[in-house]
Design a protein around this motif. Structure first.
Motif, short mmCIF file in Angstrom:
data_model
loop_
_atom_site.label_atom_id
_atom_site.label_comp_id
_atom_site.label_asym_id
_atom_site.label_seq_id
_atom_site.Cartn_x
_atom_site.Cartn_y
_atom_site.Cartn_z
N SER A 234 -10.44 16.90 -39.17
CA SER A 234 -9.08 17.16 -38.58
C SER A 234 -8.95 18.61 -38.30
CB SER A 234 -8.04 16.85 -40.06
OG SER A 234 -7.92 15.58 -40.35
N ALA A 235 -9.54 19.38 -39.06
CA ALA A 235 -9.58 20.85 -38.58
C ALA A 235 -10.48 20.89 -37.24
CB ALA A 235 -10.16 21.77 -39.60
N ALA A 236 -11.56 20.36 -37.04
CA ALA A 236 -11.93 20.36 -35.83
C ALA A 236 -11.02 20.01 -34.68
CB ALA A 236 -13.13 19.46 -35.76
N ALA A 237 -10.37 18.62 -34.96
CA ALA A 237 -9.54 18.08 -33.79
C ALA A 237 -8.30 19.00 -33.64
CB ALA A 237 -8.95 16.66 -34.39
N LEU A 238 -7.73 19.95 -34.75
CA LEU A 238 -6.63 20.66 -34.37
C LEU A 238 -6.91 21.78 -33.48
CD1 LEU A 238 -5.13 20.41 -37.87
CD2 LEU A 238 -4.09 19.86 -35.76
N ALA A 239 -8.39 21.99 -33.60
CA ALA A 239 -9.01 23.17 -32.46
C ALA A 239 -9.41 22.87 -31.06
CB ALA A 239 -9.97 23.71 -33.28
N ALA A 240 -9.37 21.45 -31.09
CA ALA A 240 -9.92 20.72 -29.71
C ALA A 240 -8.90 20.90 -28.81
CB ALA A 240 -10.64 19.47 -29.97
N ASP A 241 -9.28 20.85 -27.71
CA ASP A 241 -8.35 20.74 -26.55
C ASP A 241 -8.28 19.51 -25.96
OD1 ASP A 241 -10.61 20.42 -25.24
OD2 ASP A 241 -10.68 22.31 -23.91
N GLN A 242 -8.34 18.42 -26.62
CA GLN A 242 -8.34 17.02 -26.14
C GLN A 242 -7.68 16.10 -27.24
OE1 GLN A 242 -12.35 15.30 -25.63
NE2 GLN A 242 -12.98 16.01 -27.85
N PRO A 243 -6.94 14.87 -27.06
CA PRO A 243 -6.53 14.26 -28.13
C PRO A 243 -7.82 13.49 -28.93
CG PRO A 243 -6.50 12.83 -25.98
CD PRO A 243 -6.85 14.43 -25.85
N THR A 244 -7.55 13.30 -30.17
CA THR A 244 -8.50 12.64 -31.00
C THR A 244 -8.06 11.60 -32.18
OG1 THR A 244 -9.83 14.81 -31.12
CG2 THR A 244 -10.34 13.38 -32.82
N LEU A 245 -8.46 10.72 -32.46
CA LEU A 245 -7.93 9.58 -33.48
C LEU A 245 -8.93 9.63 -34.52
CD1 LEU A 245 -6.29 6.19 -32.90
CD2 LEU A 245 -8.23 6.42 -34.32
N ILE A 246 -8.48 10.02 -35.85
CA ILE A 246 -9.12 9.75 -36.95
C ILE A 246 -8.79 8.56 -37.50
CG2 ILE A 246 -9.83 10.95 -39.01
CD1 ILE A 246 -9.58 13.54 -37.64
N ALA A 247 -9.38 7.90 -38.07
CA ALA A 247 -8.85 6.49 -39.07
C ALA A 247 -9.63 6.70 -40.35
CB ALA A 247 -9.33 5.19 -38.13
N VAL A 248 -8.83 6.23 -41.27
CA VAL A 248 -9.28 6.33 -42.49
C VAL A 248 -8.90 5.06 -43.28
CG1 VAL A 248 -9.09 8.86 -43.05
CG2 VAL A 248 -6.80 7.53 -43.26
N ARG A 249 -9.71 4.58 -44.24
CA ARG A 249 -9.48 3.56 -45.10
C ARG A 249 -8.79 4.01 -46.20
NH1 ARG A 249 -14.75 0.44 -46.70
NH2 ARG A 249 -13.14 -1.28 -47.26
N ILE A 250 -7.53 3.18 -46.27
CA ILE A 250 -6.68 3.77 -47.68
C ILE A 250 -6.60 2.44 -48.69
CG2 ILE A 250 -5.72 5.84 -46.57
CD1 ILE A 250 -3.23 3.81 -46.41
N ASP A 251 -6.17 2.99 -49.71
CA ASP A 251 -5.93 1.66 -50.69
C ASP A 251 -4.50 1.18 -50.52
OD1 ASP A 251 -3.93 3.56 -51.88
OD2 ASP A 251 -5.54 4.35 -53.34
N ASP A 252 -3.93 0.49 -51.50
CA ASP A 252 -2.57 -0.02 -51.31
C ASP A 252 -1.67 0.77 -52.06
OD1 ASP A 252 -3.52 -1.02 -53.72
OD2 ASP A 252 -2.93 -3.22 -53.10
N SER A 253 -1.84 1.84 -52.61
CA SER A 253 -0.75 2.61 -53.14
C SER A 253 0.52 2.62 -52.34
CB SER A 253 -1.23 4.07 -53.63
OG SER A 253 -2.31 3.81 -54.33
N PRO A 254 1.57 2.45 -53.05
CA PRO A 254 2.66 2.52 -51.95
C PRO A 254 3.13 4.13 -51.63
CG PRO A 254 3.39 1.61 -54.33
CD PRO A 254 2.10 1.85 -54.37
N GLY A 255 3.89 4.36 -50.80
CA GLY A 255 4.20 5.92 -50.35
C GLY A 255 5.09 6.21 -51.54
N VAL A 256 5.26 7.38 -51.76
CA VAL A 256 5.94 7.79 -52.94
C VAL A 256 7.29 8.61 -52.58
CG1 VAL A 256 3.87 7.90 -54.48
CG2 VAL A 256 4.79 10.00 -53.24
N GLY A 257 7.45 9.19 -51.43
CA GLY A 257 8.52 9.88 -51.10
C GLY A 257 9.57 9.04 -50.68
N LYS A 258 10.89 9.42 -50.67
CA LYS A 258 11.97 8.90 -50.29
C LYS A 258 12.96 9.59 -49.17
CE LYS A 258 13.07 5.86 -54.21
NZ LYS A 258 11.36 5.61 -54.36
N PRO A 259 12.47 9.50 -48.10
CA PRO A 259 12.85 10.24 -46.92
C PRO A 259 14.46 10.12 -46.76
CG PRO A 259 10.95 9.43 -46.05
CD PRO A 259 11.27 8.74 -47.47
N VAL A 260 15.40 10.97 -46.40
CA VAL A 260 16.71 10.49 -46.20
C VAL A 260 16.90 9.65 -44.72
CG1 VAL A 260 16.65 12.49 -44.67
CG2 VAL A 260 18.95 11.80 -45.61
N ARG A 261 17.58 8.61 -45.19
CA ARG A 261 17.84 7.60 -44.02
C ARG A 261 18.81 7.70 -43.18
NH1 ARG A 261 14.18 3.72 -44.49
NH2 ARG A 261 15.44 2.46 -42.85
#
Ligand SMILES: Cc1ncc(C[n+]2csc(CCOP(=O)(O)OP(=O)(O)O)c2C)c(N)n1
Length: 207
Positions: A163-190
């Motif tokens: 992520s740090a390298a991509a933020l310093a780069a001058d091109q678009p970068t996609l990073i994918a991560v495998r994640i578990d099934d924990s639900p998101g915890v925040g409750k954004p204002v709708r």
């Protein structure tokens, strides 16, 4: 397990060296890397919830209601404000609904960082498997769309480093991560108008 999951070589097998991580922890690590004025666009549902939980920055935009719009919105912000770094967080199901944006982003080439939180399911609607669970490798798709530097992050440190390298780069970068099934915890204002106005002030286009 459904027939779809059983019958083809597994996309997951291609990334089997990638650790299964946690969305909130990765989101916190990403936010910790930021200098302050980067725009961060959260996709519908869980990516949004954990972005909210990681700190309610005025430069954050929380997509409500539509799958697959985090990357296109990030592209729009990057075109409008080329000096600003733009990061987008999206679920695998949402990205697969809106794949055309990858070719467009690769063609226009803004220095976005695109992050795919791949749990292999449409978690928020009940955990149905997405094509990414068995067949479709989102990194391979991104690379073939022209986002050549795209990669799977294999653990938290690799994610932070990439992520740090991509933020310093001058091109678009996609990073994918495998994640578990924990639900998101925040409750954004709708409240879409409030989200929009706060974001526009946050990126300096409203007084
Ligand atoms: C166009 C559209 N189709 C269906 C839905 C219903 N829906 C909302 S979130 C979601 C699943 C999103 O899956 P993913 O992006 O993988 O995120 P996850 O829930 O796994 O975190 C679905 C099917 C919707 N909001 N919009």
């Amino acid at each position: 397990m459904s027939k779809l999951v059983d019958t083809k070589p597994s996309a997951v097998a291609r990334v089997s060296n990638a650790k299964v991580m946690n969305r909130l922890e990765l989101t916190r690590r990403l936010i910790a890397l930021l200098k302050g004025d980067e725009a961060v666009i959260g996709g519908i549902g869980n990516t949004n919830f954990d972005l909210w939980a990681a700190g309610q920055r005025p430069q954050n935009f929380y997509m409500l209601g539509s799958m697959g719009l985090a990357f296109p919105i990030a592209l729009g912000v990057a075109i409008a404000q080329p000096q600003r770094r733009v990061i987008a967080l999206e679920g695998d199901g949402s990205l697969l609904m809106q794949l055309g944006c990858l070719s467009t982003i690769a063609s226009l080439g803004p220095s976005n960082l695109l992050i795919v939180m791949d749990n292999g399911i449409y978690q928020i609607t009940g955990g149905q498997p997405t094509p990414a669970a068995a067949r479709s490798d989102v990194v391979a798709i991104a690379q073939d769309c022209g986002l050549a530097a795209s990669a799977w992050a294999v653990d938290e440190e690799d994610f932070a480093r990439r992520s740090a390298a991509a933020l310093a780069a001058d091109q678009p970068t996609l990073i994918a991560v495998r994640i578990d099934d924990s639900p998101g915890v925040g409750k954004p204002v709708r409240d879409p108008a409030q989200i929009r106005e706060r974001f526009m002030r946050g990126i300096g286009v409203r007084a």
